[in-house]
Design an enzyme around this catalytic site. Sequence first.
Site, PDB file in Angstrom:
ATOM      1  N   LYS A  83      16.111  -2.738  -7.602  1.00 10.98           N
ATOM      2  CA  LYS A  83      17.502  -3.409  -8.085  1.00 10.98           C
ATOM      3  C   LYS A  83      18.512  -3.303  -7.499  1.00 10.98           C
ATOM      4  CE  LYS A  83      19.802  -2.994 -12.698  1.00 10.98           C
ATOM      5  NZ  LYS A  83      19.638  -2.373 -13.941  1.00 10.98           N
TER       6      LYS A  83
ATOM      7  N   SER B 195      19.415  -4.823 -18.476  1.00 16.64           N
ATOM      8  CA  SER B 195      20.166  -5.534 -17.021  1.00 16.64           C
ATOM      9  C   SER B 195      19.226  -5.591 -16.042  1.00 16.64           C
ATOM     10  CB  SER B 195      21.266  -4.659 -16.856  1.00 16.64           C
ATOM     11  OG  SER B 195      20.965  -3.293 -16.303  1.00 16.64           O
TER      12      SER B 195
ATOM     13  N   SER C 237      17.468  -0.614 -20.297  1.00 16.29           N
ATOM     14  CA  SER C 237      17.636  -1.619 -19.193  1.00 16.29           C
ATOM     15  C   SER C 237      16.252  -1.663 -18.453  1.00 16.29           C
ATOM     16  CB  SER C 237      18.794  -1.458 -18.345  1.00 16.29           C
ATOM     17  OG  SER C 237      20.281  -1.912 -18.868  1.00 16.29           O
TER      18      SER C 237
END
Length: 481
Positions: free
Chosen positions: A74, A149, A173
């Site tokens: 990420k 997210s 998330s």
Amino acid sequence: MSYIKKLRARLDSGEISAVELTKEYLAKIKEQDKRINSVITLCEAEALKEAEDADAIISAGKQGLLTGIPILHKDLFCTKGIRTTAASKMLDNFVAPYDSTVTKNCKDQGMVTLGKLNMDEFAMGSTNEYSYYGAVSNPWDLERVPGGSSGGSAAAVAAGFAPISTGSDTGGSVRQPASFCGLTAMKPSYGSTSRFGMVAFASSFDQAGIFGHYAEDVALMLDAIAGECEFDSTCVGVKQNHFTQDLEKDISGKVIGVDESLIKDLPAQIQEAVSKTLDNFKKLGAEIKSVKVPDLKEALSTYYIITPAEAAANLARYDGIRYGYRNPEARDLDELYRKSRTDGFGAEVKRRIMIGNYVLASSQYDSYYNKSQQLRKVMTDQINQIFTQVDAIFMPASPSEAFKKGDKLDPVSAYLSDIYTIPANISGLPAIAFPIGFANNLPVGGQLMAKAFNDNILTQMVVQYQKHYGIEEFILQQARI
């Protein structure tokens, strides 16, 4: 069941080299990610160099379990010499001068970094529509969101761009995207993994997590990235095999708490999947016990007061001077601050900064922020009291399957998609999401939550569940995407 172990066997037998494996994944990303938009930065040259190094280690017979295994990160984990954007214009050209503890631990294990993944800007969002680099598509249906997210992290693994990926979990998330994309993902106990080098959203909630197809892979990776860190005072460290110590043990006698009131209003297909999952756990010897969890809407309100406050403080550092985007037209210092932050942040980030500054204002502090912190403590105590009766609490990972892009642009509607995941973040507890069925031909996930630092109970329970009831239907369907 483990992709990592299957790849390890292929690499060790010489069936495939780390360079060949890396090239396969890079080619697939370049060919197919145009439709999904999960990767912000492809690290082709760096990945091939790391793969060559891994092959040399394998040839010398000094490899570990993760040597040569590809991974995607990420894009809020700092990677030395590679840009780290947090999916924001503010950090579009930021190249980190050091590695985060998470990425360093992966490198030290000999893993190959394929690239950096798309996400909601500064991890603020539940749909991955709030990215400077554009929305991410769900590989199961390109018209739908992958969750957020960590939407890029989920979409990339679901699309087969890597066997494993990192994510972060502030309010769900990793677990909500895992539910939307048919994956297994875990938020470990707060403090078990380091936040050093992870771009901050809300520091008392943020925690690194892992995505994979199988719970065993998630456990293996969490063991690799967890541990003490001298640069993070909140990282307490866990023993070396914290997440994998009990994977082979059956779960007979484990007690799972269920609050029926959280399930009765779900769509029929999700209720059916939940019921089947609980029946399967009973067949494995677990006991299902009725419990009452704290009011989830109160938890949601508490979360959306405290986290914007922490975000407003954390994002104050982006001023157009030290690093990050700088507006070139500013005529004085005040204008530099204002224009750099106005242009550099997206709408959702600015919304949360404004909320955060409002609740921290002296006139509102006691009414909002202070009361929310008090309620957070009460809820944590209430949840911990439940764990005097049960080993784990089961609830859905999301109230629905993945929804279409644009369906929840209203902030409150989007925030409600986190309603089942937020309690674990408020209380700092470990939680794991895993596929349990389908609704409207899209995957839906269940979630187990345990007492702090009882992470191994969760990995044990889901590994045993997947061993007996499998997730091959999810793997096979994803293979046809």
